[in-house]
Every structure is written in C-alpha cells, then in structure tokens.
Design a protein around this motif. Structure first.
Motif, PDB file in Angstrom:
ATOM      1  N   LYS A  87     -56.363  20.383 -29.606  1.00  0.00           N
ATOM      2  CA  LYS A  87     -57.003  18.879 -29.981  1.00  0.00           C
ATOM      3  C   LYS A  87     -56.113  17.892 -29.177  1.00  0.00           C
ATOM      4  CE  LYS A  87     -57.963  19.865 -34.637  1.00  0.00           C
ATOM      5  NZ  LYS A  87     -58.086  19.938 -36.167  1.00  0.00           N
ATOM      6  N   ARG A  88     -54.597  18.469 -29.248  1.00  0.00           N
ATOM      7  CA  ARG A  88     -53.531  17.473 -28.546  1.00  0.00           C
ATOM      8  C   ARG A  88     -53.952  17.579 -26.763  1.00  0.00           C
ATOM      9  NH1 ARG A  88     -48.387  16.293 -30.550  1.00  0.00           N
ATOM     10  NH2 ARG A  88     -47.611  17.760 -28.157  1.00  0.00           N
ATOM     11  N   ASN A  89     -54.694  18.499 -26.442  1.00  0.00           N
ATOM     12  CA  ASN A  89     -55.277  18.829 -24.931  1.00  0.00           C
ATOM     13  C   ASN A  89     -54.247  18.590 -23.889  1.00  0.00           C
ATOM     14  OD1 ASN A  89     -56.873  19.346 -23.607  1.00  0.00           O
ATOM     15  ND2 ASN A  89     -58.163  17.614 -22.795  1.00  0.00           N
ATOM     16  N   LYS A  90     -52.927  18.798 -23.970  1.00  0.00           N
ATOM     17  CA  LYS A  90     -52.150  18.140 -23.302  1.00  0.00           C
ATOM     18  C   LYS A  90     -51.500  19.254 -22.583  1.00  0.00           C
ATOM     19  CE  LYS A  90     -50.839  14.348 -25.244  1.00  0.00           C
ATOM     20  NZ  LYS A  90     -49.867  13.153 -25.806  1.00  0.00           N
ATOM     21  N   TYR A  91     -51.356  20.412 -23.504  1.00  0.00           N
ATOM     22  CA  TYR A  91     -50.659  22.147 -22.631  1.00  0.00           C
ATOM     23  C   TYR A  91     -50.992  22.318 -21.414  1.00  0.00           C
ATOM     24  CZ  TYR A  91     -48.175  26.016 -23.793  1.00  0.00           C
ATOM     25  OH  TYR A  91     -46.591  26.880 -24.101  1.00  0.00           O
ATOM     26  N   SER A  92     -49.576  22.840 -20.670  1.00  0.00           N
ATOM     27  CA  SER A  92     -50.598  23.561 -19.019  1.00  0.00           C
ATOM     28  C   SER A  92     -51.074  25.028 -19.178  1.00  0.00           C
ATOM     29  CB  SER A  92     -49.167  23.290 -18.256  1.00  0.00           C
ATOM     30  OG  SER A  92     -47.880  24.469 -18.499  1.00  0.00           O
ATOM     31  N   LEU A  93     -50.771  25.471 -20.971  1.00  0.00           N
ATOM     32  CA  LEU A  93     -50.945  27.140 -20.797  1.00  0.00           C
ATOM     33  C   LEU A  93     -51.900  26.928 -21.581  1.00  0.00           C
ATOM     34  CD1 LEU A  93     -46.641  28.096 -20.521  1.00  0.00           C
ATOM     35  CD2 LEU A  93     -48.785  28.439 -17.695  1.00  0.00           C
ATOM     36  N   MET A  94     -52.790  26.589 -21.130  1.00  0.00           N
ATOM     37  CA  MET A  94     -54.127  26.636 -22.570  1.00  0.00           C
ATOM     38  C   MET A  94     -55.110  28.344 -22.880  1.00  0.00           C
ATOM     39  SD  MET A  94     -54.329  23.875 -24.325  1.00  0.00           S
ATOM     40  CE  MET A  94     -55.785  24.685 -24.916  1.00  0.00           C
ATOM     41  N   GLU A  95     -54.852  29.052 -21.265  1.00  0.00           N
ATOM     42  CA  GLU A  95     -55.375  30.055 -21.529  1.00  0.00           C
ATOM     43  C   GLU A  95     -54.637  30.909 -22.553  1.00  0.00           C
ATOM     44  OE1 GLU A  95     -52.374  30.087 -18.288  1.00  0.00           O
ATOM     45  OE2 GLU A  95     -54.141  28.736 -19.121  1.00  0.00           O
ATOM     46  N   LYS A  96     -53.281  30.628 -23.287  1.00  0.00           N
ATOM     47  CA  LYS A  96     -52.559  31.397 -23.586  1.00  0.00           C
ATOM     48  C   LYS A  96     -52.917  31.066 -25.213  1.00  0.00           C
ATOM     49  CE  LYS A  96     -48.493  32.885 -20.868  1.00  0.00           C
ATOM     50  NZ  LYS A  96     -46.946  33.193 -20.985  1.00  0.00           N
ATOM     51  N   VAL A  97     -52.957  29.939 -25.602  1.00  0.00           N
ATOM     52  CA  VAL A  97     -53.415  29.935 -26.508  1.00  0.00           C
ATOM     53  C   VAL A  97     -55.047  29.829 -26.837  1.00  0.00           C
ATOM     54  CG1 VAL A  97     -54.220  27.774 -27.603  1.00  0.00           C
ATOM     55  CG2 VAL A  97     -52.240  27.200 -26.094  1.00  0.00           C
ATOM     56  N   TYR A  98     -56.570  29.966 -26.325  1.00  0.00           N
ATOM     57  CA  TYR A  98     -57.213  30.538 -26.576  1.00  0.00           C
ATOM     58  C   TYR A  98     -57.220  32.048 -26.683  1.00  0.00           C
ATOM     59  CZ  TYR A  98     -59.878  26.428 -24.897  1.00  0.00           C
ATOM     60  OH  TYR A  98     -60.427  25.179 -25.269  1.00  0.00           O
ATOM     61  N   LEU A  99     -56.491  32.733 -25.848  1.00  0.00           N
ATOM     62  CA  LEU A  99     -56.001  34.323 -26.128  1.00  0.00           C
ATOM     63  C   LEU A  99     -55.522  34.537 -27.902  1.00  0.00           C
ATOM     64  CD1 LEU A  99     -55.372  37.163 -25.498  1.00  0.00           C
ATOM     65  CD2 LEU A  99     -52.937  36.630 -24.021  1.00  0.00           C
ATOM     66  N   ASN A 100     -54.507  33.664 -27.842  1.00  0.00           N
ATOM     67  CA  ASN A 100     -53.892  34.129 -29.270  1.00  0.00           C
ATOM     68  C   ASN A 100     -54.990  33.766 -30.451  1.00  0.00           C
ATOM     69  OD1 ASN A 100     -51.473  35.166 -29.387  1.00  0.00           O
ATOM     70  ND2 ASN A 100     -51.127  33.241 -27.781  1.00  0.00           N
ATOM     71  N   ILE A 101     -55.933  33.175 -30.357  1.00  0.00           N
ATOM     72  CA  ILE A 101     -56.702  32.731 -31.321  1.00  0.00           C
ATOM     73  C   ILE A 101     -57.967  33.606 -30.705  1.00  0.00           C
ATOM     74  CG2 ILE A 101     -58.987  31.052 -30.769  1.00  0.00           C
ATOM     75  CD1 ILE A 101     -56.983  28.528 -30.069  1.00  0.00           C
ATOM     76  N   GLY A 102     -57.932  34.276 -30.061  1.00  0.00           N
ATOM     77  CA  GLY A 102     -59.142  35.802 -29.518  1.00  0.00           C
ATOM     78  C   GLY A 102     -58.426  36.874 -30.515  1.00  0.00           C
ATOM     79  N   LEU A 103     -57.048  36.866 -30.010  1.00  0.00           N
ATOM     80  CA  LEU A 103     -56.399  37.935 -31.111  1.00  0.00           C
ATOM     81  C   LEU A 103     -56.358  38.092 -32.541  1.00  0.00           C
ATOM     82  CD1 LEU A 103     -53.062  37.917 -28.868  1.00  0.00           C
ATOM     83  CD2 LEU A 103     -55.250  40.067 -29.048  1.00  0.00           C
ATOM     84  N   SER A 104     -56.355  36.129 -32.824  1.00  0.00           N
ATOM     85  CA  SER A 104     -56.592  36.613 -34.279  1.00  0.00           C
ATOM     86  C   SER A 104     -57.621  37.209 -34.572  1.00  0.00           C
ATOM     87  CB  SER A 104     -56.503  34.937 -34.748  1.00  0.00           C
ATOM     88  OG  SER A 104     -57.274  34.014 -34.913  1.00  0.00           O
ATOM     89  N   PHE A 105     -58.737  36.659 -34.139  1.00  0.00           N
ATOM     90  CA  PHE A 105     -60.226  37.278 -34.628  1.00  0.00           C
ATOM     91  C   PHE A 105     -60.230  38.423 -34.872  1.00  0.00           C
ATOM     92  CE2 PHE A 105     -62.174  32.347 -34.092  1.00  0.00           C
ATOM     93  CZ  PHE A 105     -61.788  32.314 -34.971  1.00  0.00           C
ATOM     94  N   LEU A 106     -59.280  38.852 -33.389  1.00  0.00           N
ATOM     95  CA  LEU A 106     -59.954  40.323 -33.754  1.00  0.00           C
ATOM     96  C   LEU A 106     -59.356  40.985 -34.391  1.00  0.00           C
ATOM     97  CD1 LEU A 106     -60.316  42.864 -31.340  1.00  0.00           C
ATOM     98  CD2 LEU A 106     -58.021  42.434 -30.103  1.00  0.00           C
ATOM     99  N   GLN A 107     -57.939  40.202 -34.695  1.00  0.00           N
ATOM    100  CA  GLN A 107     -57.084  41.357 -35.985  1.00  0.00           C
ATOM    101  C   GLN A 107     -58.438  41.225 -36.890  1.00  0.00           C
ATOM    102  OE1 GLN A 107     -54.086  42.521 -36.737  1.00  0.00           O
ATOM    103  NE2 GLN A 107     -53.866  42.674 -34.453  1.00  0.00           N
TER     104      GLN A 107
END
Length: 211
Positions: A87-107
């Motif tokens: 939501k803040r859309n200011k982070y430079s490493l958004m790929e890591k954010v999406y990775l971790n969101i994916g990991l939570s769903f994978l769990q």
C-alpha cells in the motif's frame, strides 16, 4: 557481526543498546536479525515490532517482521504487515515482499494465490531464484511436474550454489522417470558435502534410483 554470522556476539553488543530510550530502529532490526540467526523467531519478532515502533516508516523492519510472523505460524497477520508495504508503494525491494506474501499462502497450501505472488515477484526481478523455487513447489504439489522441473531449473540457473533447488530438481526428475538427469543433480549436490536433511534426502533419492 550479523553479516559474518556472529549472532551471539551481535546480541551481546546490541541488547544493552536496544534498552535505551532513544534506541534507533536500526538497532532493533539488527537485534532481530541476530535472534533469527540464533533460530529464535519469537524474540526476533519483538525486536522488529520495536523497530517499527521507533520508526513506522522502516519497511526493512516491516519486511523482516512479516517474514518472522510466517516462521511462527501467524500467516494472516504476516500478510497484513506485508500488504502495508504494498500500500505504501515506496519500498525498493518489492520482489521480496511479494515472495513472502507467496510463502504465507504456500504455508496454507493455497497454491493458486501463492503462484500469483511469486509471479509478481518475478515480474519485478526475473533473475530472482527464490520465487522460481517456491513456484516449483506449488507446481510439483499439484502434479504439474514438467512445469515444476522448469521452475526448479531456473532457480538453479540463477543460484548455482543453492542446494535446495537442485534437490527439488532431482526429486521431480525422478518422478518424471529421468534417472540420468536426476543422478547428475544428486552427484552435484553430494560433491558439495552437504549435511543434515539435504544430505539424507539426496542419499535416499540416489538409493531409490539405484534399485
């Protein structure tokens, strides 16, 4: 110290500083990373929370908190934290954010949602090994073995020294009946002198092929 894996020394150095009233978010974040290195995610979680209390704009701390919440099984809570970065859309490493969101769903074994998140990570960084690796896990679990093989191969290509993707690539190759390809990957893994679960699983797969 943290970068060199000297986590206990780092804790001894940082802990008294973290107790100071004016302790910075960086101090709390480094302390949290040290506790993660010592396999203590519950205490690490409190450090990352303290970092955000000190600086609510620290998305590094927010990302680390989201990941730690996954480790302790608080999956929905982790997504709330991670989606705040989106939501803040200011982070430079958004790929890591999406990775971790994916990991939570994978769990949660919600591979359809996990796949979308891994693909979002790869749209940002097509050379990022971890989303390919976890995408392969989803594809393998749903029986899409050729797709899984391709994803694991990409993970290996972009991280040649990572043994987990090589092991999964070998395992899916065994399931596809491609023994020669599986042996090549297993020999590569064993030549790296792994230990623990990776070594045991690699040896078990090799024994299975030899039967």
């Amino acid at each position: 110290m943290v970068g060199q894996g000297e986590y206990q020394r780092a804790v001894q150095f940082l802990l008294p500083r973290s107790r100071q009233v004016d302790a910075s978010a960086e101090v709390h974040t480094l302390l949290g990373l040290s506790f993660l290195g010592l396999n203590n995610p519950n205490v690490a979680m409190k450090s990352f929370q303290a970092a955000l209390k000190s600086d609510d704009g620290d998305d590094d701390a927010r990302l680390n908190l989201g990941y730690t919440l996954i480790l302790v099984g608080k999956l929905k809570e982790s997504r709330v934290v991670l989606e705040e970065i989106v939501k803040r859309n200011k982070y430079s490493l958004m790929e890591k954010v999406y990775l971790n969101i994916g990991l939570s769903f994978l769990q949660e074994k919600k591979c359809e949602k996990a796949t979308l998140s891994f693909q979002s990570a790869l749209e940002i960084d097509p050379t990022y090994s971890a989303p390919y690796f976890n995408l392969g896990k989803c594809q393998s679990a749903s029986g899409r073995l050729k797709e899984a093989q391709a994803s694991f191969q990409r993970a290996v290509d972009f991280c040649p020294g990572c043994l987990d993707p090589q092991l999964e690539l070998a395992a899916v190759s065994v399931r596809l009946g491609e023994r020669k390809k599986a042996l090549t990957h297993l020999d590569s893994i064993l030549q790296a002198s792994p230990s623990g679960a990776i070594e045991q699983r690699a040896l078990a797969l090799r024994k299975q092929i030899a039967k």
